[in-house]
Structure formats: C-alpha cells, structure tokens
Design an enzyme around this catalytic site. Structure first.
Site, PDB file in Angstrom:
ATOM      1  N   ASP A 198      13.343  -0.878   5.878  1.00 52.99           N
ATOM      2  CA  ASP A 198      14.203  -0.093   6.767  1.00 52.99           C
ATOM      3  C   ASP A 198      14.508  -0.925   8.015  1.00 52.99           C
ATOM      4  OD1 ASP A 198      14.125   2.161   5.156  1.00 52.99           O
ATOM      5  OD2 ASP A 198      12.707   3.264   6.396  1.00 52.99           O
ATOM      6  N   ARG A 215      21.381  -1.404   2.128  1.00 54.65           N
ATOM      7  CA  ARG A 215      21.700   0.000   2.440  1.00 54.65           C
ATOM      8  C   ARG A 215      22.433  -0.027   3.781  1.00 54.65           C
ATOM      9  NH1 ARG A 215      16.798   2.994   4.395  1.00 54.65           N
ATOM     10  NH2 ARG A 215      16.173   3.318   2.235  1.00 54.65           N
TER      11      ARG A 215
HETATM   12  P1  FDA Z   1      26.233  11.968  11.446  1.00 54.30           P
HETATM   13  O1  FDA Z   1      24.972  12.612  11.922  1.00 54.30           O
HETATM   14  O2  FDA Z   1      26.825  10.849  12.231  1.00 54.30           O
HETATM   15  O3  FDA Z   1      27.306  13.095  11.247  1.00 54.30           O
HETATM   16  C1  FDA Z   1      28.678  12.776  11.023  1.00 54.30           C
HETATM   17  C2  FDA Z   1      29.371  13.932  10.364  1.00 54.30           C
HETATM   18  O4  FDA Z   1      28.845  14.103   9.043  1.00 54.30           O
HETATM   19  C3  FDA Z   1      29.161  15.265  11.035  1.00 54.30           C
HETATM   20  O5  FDA Z   1      30.022  15.442  12.104  1.00 54.30           O
HETATM   21  C4  FDA Z   1      29.417  16.216   9.888  1.00 54.30           C
HETATM   22  O6  FDA Z   1      30.786  16.333   9.642  1.00 54.30           O
HETATM   23  C5  FDA Z   1      28.791  15.475   8.715  1.00 54.30           C
HETATM   24  N1  FDA Z   1      27.386  15.870   8.551  1.00 54.30           N
HETATM   25  C6  FDA Z   1      26.285  15.200   8.936  1.00 54.30           C
HETATM   26  N2  FDA Z   1      25.163  15.862   8.596  1.00 54.30           N
HETATM   27  C7  FDA Z   1      25.583  16.998   8.011  1.00 54.30           C
HETATM   28  C8  FDA Z   1      24.911  18.118   7.439  1.00 54.30           C
HETATM   29  N3  FDA Z   1      23.588  18.193   7.416  1.00 54.30           N
HETATM   30  N4  FDA Z   1      25.669  19.122   6.920  1.00 54.30           N
HETATM   31  C9  FDA Z   1      27.002  19.073   6.943  1.00 54.30           C
HETATM   32  N5  FDA Z   1      27.697  18.031   7.471  1.00 54.30           N
HETATM   33  C10 FDA Z   1      26.995  17.022   7.989  1.00 54.30           C
HETATM   34  N6  FDA Z   1      18.948   4.555  10.355  1.00 54.30           N
HETATM   35  C11 FDA Z   1      18.358   3.428  10.843  1.00 54.30           C
HETATM   36  O7  FDA Z   1      18.564   3.109  12.000  1.00 54.30           O
HETATM   37  N7  FDA Z   1      17.579   2.666  10.031  1.00 54.30           N
HETATM   38  C12 FDA Z   1      17.361   2.970   8.724  1.00 54.30           C
HETATM   39  O8  FDA Z   1      16.642   2.249   8.032  1.00 54.30           O
HETATM   40  C13 FDA Z   1      17.966   4.152   8.204  1.00 54.30           C
HETATM   41  N8  FDA Z   1      17.797   4.541   6.913  1.00 54.30           N
HETATM   42  C14 FDA Z   1      18.531   5.605   6.409  1.00 54.30           C
HETATM   43  C15 FDA Z   1      18.441   5.943   5.055  1.00 54.30           C
HETATM   44  C16 FDA Z   1      19.258   6.935   4.535  1.00 54.30           C
HETATM   45  C17 FDA Z   1      19.179   7.253   3.079  1.00 54.30           C
HETATM   46  C18 FDA Z   1      20.156   7.657   5.388  1.00 54.30           C
HETATM   47  C19 FDA Z   1      21.060   8.703   4.854  1.00 54.30           C
HETATM   48  C20 FDA Z   1      20.182   7.363   6.722  1.00 54.30           C
HETATM   49  C21 FDA Z   1      19.373   6.366   7.256  1.00 54.30           C
HETATM   50  N9  FDA Z   1      19.390   6.077   8.607  1.00 54.30           N
HETATM   51  C22 FDA Z   1      18.755   4.938   9.067  1.00 54.30           C
HETATM   52  C23 FDA Z   1      19.986   7.056   9.565  1.00 54.30           C
HETATM   53  C24 FDA Z   1      21.426   6.706   9.897  1.00 54.30           C
HETATM   54  O9  FDA Z   1      21.481   5.532  10.654  1.00 54.30           O
HETATM   55  C25 FDA Z   1      22.069   7.838  10.716  1.00 54.30           C
HETATM   56  O10 FDA Z   1      21.365   8.002  11.905  1.00 54.30           O
HETATM   57  C26 FDA Z   1      22.129   9.173  10.020  1.00 54.30           C
HETATM   58  O11 FDA Z   1      22.390   9.036   8.654  1.00 54.30           O
HETATM   59  C27 FDA Z   1      23.225  10.057  10.663  1.00 54.30           C
HETATM   60  O12 FDA Z   1      24.500   9.529  10.441  1.00 54.30           O
HETATM   61  P2  FDA Z   1      25.477  10.152   9.328  1.00 54.30           P
HETATM   62  O13 FDA Z   1      26.538   9.186   9.056  1.00 54.30           O
HETATM   63  O14 FDA Z   1      24.653  10.516   8.153  1.00 54.30           O
HETATM   64  O15 FDA Z   1      26.034  11.491   9.928  1.00 54.30           O
END
Ligand code: FDA
Length: 283
Positions: A109, A160
């Site tokens: 990670d 990833r």
């Molecule tokens: P974000 O929280 O930015 O949301 C964007 C939009 O997505 C929202 O406005 C909404 O529209 C939709 N959305 C999000 N969550 C929702 C929900 N629960 N229900 C409905 N809509 C929703 N980070 C890191 O720094 N190091 C790492 O090693 C990892 N590893 C990792 C593994 C995996 C499998 C994942 C999915 C994520 C990580 N992350 C991570 C975390 C990543 O960096 C990030 O902080 C989160 O995934 C949040 O960003 P998103 O793009 O997922 O949605």
C-alpha cells in the site's frame, strides 16, 4: 481513550482473522475477489514488526489452505520502515519468499508522502526479485505521480491506482477533486494502455464510468483490468460490476489497530460518518 470496535465495524471486517474470514467467503461467493489487510502502521519496535511478519505469513498460509480468492496488502511502516530500511526490506522479502512458493501475491500500500520514495524503492527492489508476486499503489493526487506512473508502467509493474487518502500540502499533492480526477484519468490511461492488469481503485462513479467507456472504445477487454473498492462501501455497485462481467476486488481490513484506517475513511467523505452511525445500531 480506546473506542469500541462497534464504531469501526462498518469499514473493518473484524478484530481477528476468524471474524473476518466468513465475510471474505461471502464476498467470494458473489464472484468478487478480496485483498486482506491486517491493520497496523508506523510500527517503531522490532518485536511488533516481527510479529506482524509472522502473522502475515500465517495469513498467506490460511488463505491458501482455505482456498480463498484473496491476496494481501501490507504497509512498509508496518514492516519496520521507520526502524531501519534494510530490516524492512528483509521483512518484505521474507513474506515474498512465502508468496512465491505458494503462487500468491503481496501488494505494498502507499502511505503518507514522507514514505513515497522509500516505498517505491523497496517495491522496485522487490519487483526485481519477485516479479509478478508483488505490486504497488500509486496515488493520483501526488504531483510526482506524473513521473512515477510512466516509469512503473514501462517496468510492467502491477499498480493499484487510487486518489490518495492522506492529508498532503499543496506543494506535494493536488487539492481539488476536479484536478485529482483529471490526473487519475491520465494515469489510468497509461496503465490500461501499457500494463497487463491495472487495478482501478475508486468508489467514484465518474471514474468508474470513464474507465468503462475508455476500455470499451479502445478494445481493452474486461479481463485486462479490475475494479477495486473498500469493505463497507458500495458493495451493491461492486456486485453489479461483477454481474456485468468486470473483474472486481474488495479490500478487507481487519485487526485491532483499526483507528488510523477508520479515521481516514471518516475524514475523506462526510457521508461515511452517517454510514458508521447507521451500522452501529444494526445487529
Ligand atoms: P471519493 O471519496 O473521492 O468520492 C468521490 C465520489 O464518489 C463521491 O462524490 C460520490 O459520488 C462517489 N462515492 C464515493 N463513495 C461513495 C459511497 N460510499 N456511496 C456512493 N457514492 C460514493 N489510499 C492511499 O493513500 N493508499 C492506498 O494504498 C490506498 N489503497 C486503496 C485501496 C482500495 C481498494 C481503494 C478503493 C482505495 C484505496 N485508497 C488508498 C483510498 C483512496 O486513495 C481514496 O482515499 C478513497 O478511495 C476515496 O476516493 P474515491 O475515489 O473512492 O471516492
């Protein structure tokens, strides 16, 4: 003050592996793969790091014996990066030795930016020795990712791609969601075009839909990449993606050291606080 586990159960599958395993099986039954993460970070003594390595080796064994569709994720600071770089390398290599013997996979990670360079260096070293058994995470919000992504893609690394979960200053990371999404797409394109199996880790519909469109209009088959999400978030969407024939994987954290992970989930999206409250009152 130590919060009770009740708070974390929305995002954390259990405090022990025994509690997490039934959830992994349930997820696998839905044709979704799993990445297991034994929670912990910023370890400062060798005793804890040694114990972590032993627990992770045991975990690889149990995954194998239970026939689960699961890999593992580790954090370099959990393997002793803050103690000594060589010691951390030895610990990661010990784990990779087991993974290679059993045809398994370990992802490193990505943590806060003070560890980015060391983590990438450790990965490159591990990749030379263990190739397809090791992968890395790159955060789209970091300015430096514009150089790291093409270099890692040229190496054929298993990446990833996520947005990035740590609070970083403007000189180190993009701050606006629009800019982060734009960078994410740019890096996803490079990974999809150049690497054999990139992992698109996001819950963001804009990025998920963009990935679907980009891959279908560029003849990149569904078998060539996977979507990844975190345990407790958007599982119905994951199931729908699996139903459409996409490869999917849920990152399942477990363990007693859940607080830093739990706090990152709460701070990145205010709706997650609501999810915690509603889950707390479910039996
Ligand atoms: P974000 O929280 O930015 O949301 C964007 C939009 O997505 C929202 O406005 C909404 O529209 C939709 N959305 C999000 N969550 C929702 C929900 N629960 N229900 C409905 N809509 C929703 N980070 C890191 O720094 N190091 C790492 O090693 C990892 N590893 C990792 C593994 C995996 C499998 C994942 C999915 C994520 C990580 N992350 C991570 C975390 C990543 O960096 C990030 O902080 C989160 O995934 C949040 O960003 P998103 O793009 O997922 O949605």
């Amino acid at each position: 003050m130590k919060l009770p586990f009740l708070f974390a159960k929305r995002f954390v599958a259990g405090e022990t592996l025994d509690q997490a395993l039934p959830k992994v099986r349930e997820i696998n039954k839905k044709s979704i793969k799993v990445t297991l993460d034994l929670l912990g970070e910023n370890v400062t003594n060798r005793e804890t790091a040694d114990e972590t390595v032993a627990n992770y080796i045991q975990l690889l064994k149990e995954i194998n014996e239970a026939g689960l569709e699961a890999t593992i994720s580790i954090k370099a600071t959990m393997m002793g990066l803050n103690i000594n770089r060589e010691y951390c390398r030895d610990n990661i290599f010990k784990l990779l030795e087991v993974a290679r013997k059993r045809e398994q996979f370990v992802r490193i990670d990505m943590e806060g930016s003070e560890h980015t360079q060391a983590t990438i260096d450790l990965f490159k070293d591990a990749f030379k020795h263990y190739g397809k058994h090791v992968g890395l995470v790159i955060q789209a919000y970091l300015h430096r990712s514009k150089d790291d992504i093409p270099e890692l893609a040229d190496m054929g690394a298993d990446i990833r791609l996520c947005k990035g979960a740590y609070k970083e200053p403007e000189r180190i990371a993009l701050q606006s969601m629009d800019a982060i999404r734009k960078a994410y797409k740019e890096y996803a394109k490079i990974l999809l075009d150049k690497t054999t199996y990139p992992r698109i880790a996001t819950h963001d519909d804009k990025l998920i839909n963009w990935t679907k469109n980009y891959t279908s209009s560029n003849n990149i088959g569904k078998a060539r990449f996977e979507f990844q999400m975190l345990y407790g978030l958007r599982q119905p969407t994951m199931e729908a993606l699996a139903g459409e024939g996409y490869n999917t994987r849920i990152y399942v954290p477990y363990g007693t050291h859940w607080f830093p992970y739990f706090k990152r989930r709460l701070t990145e999206r205010k709706e997650n606080i609501w999810f915690v409250l509603t889950t707390m009152f479910q039996r």
